[in-house]
Design an enzyme around this catalytic site. Structure first.
Site, mmCIF file in Angstrom:
data_model
loop_
_atom_site.group_PDB
_atom_site.id
_atom_site.type_symbol
_atom_site.label_atom_id
_atom_site.label_comp_id
_atom_site.label_asym_id
_atom_site.label_seq_id
_atom_site.Cartn_x
_atom_site.Cartn_y
_atom_site.Cartn_z
ATOM 1 C CG HIS A 103 -8.396 -2.628 -2.847
ATOM 2 N ND1 HIS A 103 -9.403 -2.009 -3.550
ATOM 3 C CD2 HIS A 103 -8.131 -1.835 -1.779
ATOM 4 C CE1 HIS A 103 -9.722 -0.875 -2.938
ATOM 5 N NE2 HIS A 103 -8.969 -0.756 -1.851
ATOM 6 C CG LEU A 104 -7.447 -9.025 1.670
ATOM 7 C CD1 LEU A 104 -8.649 -8.892 2.598
ATOM 8 C CD2 LEU A 104 -7.037 -10.486 1.525
ATOM 9 C CG HIS A 105 -6.939 -2.576 2.857
ATOM 10 N ND1 HIS A 105 -6.022 -1.575 2.606
ATOM 11 C CD2 HIS A 105 -8.077 -2.215 2.224
ATOM 12 C CE1 HIS A 105 -6.587 -0.647 1.850
ATOM 13 N NE2 HIS A 105 -7.838 -1.018 1.602
ATOM 14 C CG ASP A 113 -2.019 0.984 1.173
ATOM 15 O OD1 ASP A 113 -1.738 2.205 1.151
ATOM 16 O OD2 ASP A 113 -3.183 0.569 1.143
ATOM 17 C CB ILE A 114 1.111 4.303 -2.112
ATOM 18 C CG1 ILE A 114 -0.328 4.790 -2.145
ATOM 19 C CG2 ILE A 114 1.473 3.544 -3.366
ATOM 20 C CD1 ILE A 114 -0.587 5.841 -3.223
#
Length: 166
Positions: free
Chosen positions: A124-126, A55-56
């Site tokens: 999207h899965l965190h 993740d950015i």
């Protein structure tokens, strides 16, 4: 004490696919561009089904995004048929954590933002670890039992409750 650095991860050497003409590519989607290697983002995992990158704006020492390699809408658009995809996303997330020496899976948060609270409409899965080290803001963004963030278990339960025609 956990380091904020992400450990060594072997980057897969896959040739750039021309997904621009393939079904499952949305040319306006930032995650499709990442997966297609148009953004210069390091892919920690990439196969025909699942891709992973950092993740950015990490909310924890380890914060990864696990995405379908082909464009799939957000979690609200999923059906019961997507349960195996979600489960595979979790498996890849666990593999990435293991490669980065995160072994305490009881201190990990896996989840999805619920629309309209997702910034990118590509599923999207965190994956956040350790969850006990989430930043103050991240504790709000990735809060359990909130209406903007759902855990994998909550999503799978919801999908399994849908009929095949939903």
């Amino acid at each position: 004490m956990a380091s904020s650095e992400v450990g060594e991860v072997t980057q897969l050497d896959i040739s750039k696919r021309n997904m621009a003409t393939d079904e499952g590519y949305d040319k306006k989607c930032i995650f499709c561009k990442v997966v297609n290697k148009e953004m210069g983002t390091e892919l920690l995992h990439c196969d025909e089904e699942i891709s992973c990158f950092r993740d950015i704006k990490p909310g924890a020492p380890h914060h990864y995004l696990i995405v379908p390699t082909k464009h799939v809408g957000n979690c609200k658009s999923l059906t019961k048929a997507h349960v195996p995809l979600v489960q595979r996303m979790v498996e890849v997330g666990k593999e990435i954590l293991e490669k980065n020496n995160v072994t305490d899976l009881s201190d990990v948060r896996f989840g999805f933002h619920w629309p309209p609270f997702c910034s990118v409409s590509h599923l999207h899965l965190h994956v956040l670890a350790p969850a006990s080290q989430l930043t103050f803001i991240s504790r709000l963004f990735y809060r359990l039992n909130s209406y903007w963030f759902v855990t994998v278990d909550q999503l799978i339960e919801l999908l399994n409750s849908k009929s095949e025609t939903d």
